[in-house]
Design a protein around this motif. Structure first.
Motif, mmCIF file in Angstrom:
data_model
loop_
_atom_site.group_PDB
_atom_site.id
_atom_site.type_symbol
_atom_site.label_atom_id
_atom_site.label_comp_id
_atom_site.label_asym_id
_atom_site.label_seq_id
_atom_site.Cartn_x
_atom_site.Cartn_y
_atom_site.Cartn_z
ATOM 1 N N SER A 88 -0.382 -3.082 -13.253
ATOM 2 C CA SER A 88 -0.196 -3.283 -11.812
ATOM 3 C C SER A 88 0.074 -1.965 -11.091
ATOM 4 N N THR B 236 -2.764 -0.947 -8.241
ATOM 5 C CA THR B 236 -2.353 -0.813 -6.844
ATOM 6 C C THR B 236 -2.735 0.551 -6.288
ATOM 7 N N ARG B 237 -2.602 1.597 -7.073
ATOM 8 C CA ARG B 237 -2.952 2.947 -6.617
ATOM 9 C C ARG B 237 -4.451 3.143 -6.486
ATOM 10 N N TYR C 268 -2.609 -2.259 -2.193
ATOM 11 C CA TYR C 268 -1.696 -3.375 -2.459
ATOM 12 C C TYR C 268 -2.359 -4.742 -2.286
ATOM 13 N N LEU D 96 -3.155 -7.393 -5.299
ATOM 14 C CA LEU D 96 -2.509 -8.707 -5.339
ATOM 15 C C LEU D 96 -3.549 -9.818 -5.430
#
Length: 273
Positions: free
Chosen positions: A158, A162-163, A167, A171
């Motif tokens: 995660s 995300t990077r 975000y 998700l």
């Protein structure tokens, strides 16, 4: 080509050629699942890289039809391998075993290239995300599929996802366990290029060798600067850049590179005259 030191396990084949350490996942019978044996073999190889001055790039690939299908579901059902014992036992085993890959791969001083063919799902998707540059074949599929088995990413995927995609998209991919093909992964920035299955290996090797041709000290500093810049302020990045640049400007690598550049320019002028 010289043999690398991780010859103890056939699950990960290793070799060094022209500054590139190639690590080949080689457990086709279980889709290169990240069980204890695979984890230890891969971790052992990765943890040695920073001490190998002849290694300037790492290429991670698979010898079988899939890159990595994640954890071994049969082991999960039987409670064997990583899942033995109490909650405390499993947590400790994750920290000491599976997380070795995360720490070693994310902590490489040299760049890493990942060639993804077939399935890269669950922990296999996370493994690919830990590499610096990912190339995919047209047959590649990616999925953060943990929720399908009532799990979460247990090896830090995660953080990387995300990077890479942001975000909201991270998700969405996590909560839907959606499988995406290579073109969709390209659109999200997960992979840098989509290639025919037949040319994935050769293109990935060519890229890794091109990276490995750079001056060794500057190459390591360049990777570290980009990596650190993602998580620190501009002022901190400028301080790091100034220190690194000063060391490089005063070093022999830079002087040799400038000499080669000027020689090439002079040769071009002679041939065009």
């Amino acid at each position: 080509m010289s043999a690398y030191s991780n010859e103890a396990s056939s699950r990960v084949e290793s070799s060094v050629d022209d500054g590139v350490l190639t690590l080949t996942l080689n457990s086709p019978s279980d889709g290169n699942a990240l069980d204890v044996a695979m984890t230890e073999a891969l971790s052992d190889a990765l943890e040695q890289v920073n001490d190998q001055r002849d290694v300037l790039c790492v290429l991670l690939r698979s010898s079988s039809r899939h890159f990595c299908t994640g954890g071994n579901v049969k082991d999960m059902q039987s409670g064997s391998d990583l899942m033995r014992g109490s909650v405390e036992d499993v947590r400790e085993r994750l920290l000491r075993s599976l997380h070795r890959i995360t720490r070693a791969l994310s902590g490489l001083d040299v760049p890493s290239v990942c060639a993804v063919n077939g399935a890269a799902v669950g922990a296999g998707c996370d493994l690919a995300l830990m590499c610096d540059i990912r190339l995919a074949s047209t047959s590649a599929v990616f999925a953060e599929s943990f929720l399908r088995l009532g799990l979460v990413s247990g090896i830090g995927g995660s953080w990387f996802l995300t990077r890479i995609v942001g975000y909201a998209k991270a998700l969405e991919l996590t909560l839907t366990s959606e499988f995406i093909d290579a073109e969709a992964a390209l659109g999200l920035g997960i992979v840098a290029k989509v290639l025919p299955d037949a040319t994935l290996d050769s293109e990935a090797r060519a890229l890794a060798k091109r990276i490995a041709q750079n001056p060794p000290t500057a190459l390591r500093m360049a990777k570290r600067l980009v990596r650190e810049a993602a998580d620190v302020s501009l002022s901190t990045t400028l301080e790091m850049a100034a220190g690194m640049q000063a060391m490089l400007l005063c070093g022999q690598e830079h002087k040799a590179a400038v000499g080669r550049f000027l020689d090439r320019q002079a040769a071009k002028k002679r041939t065009s005259a």
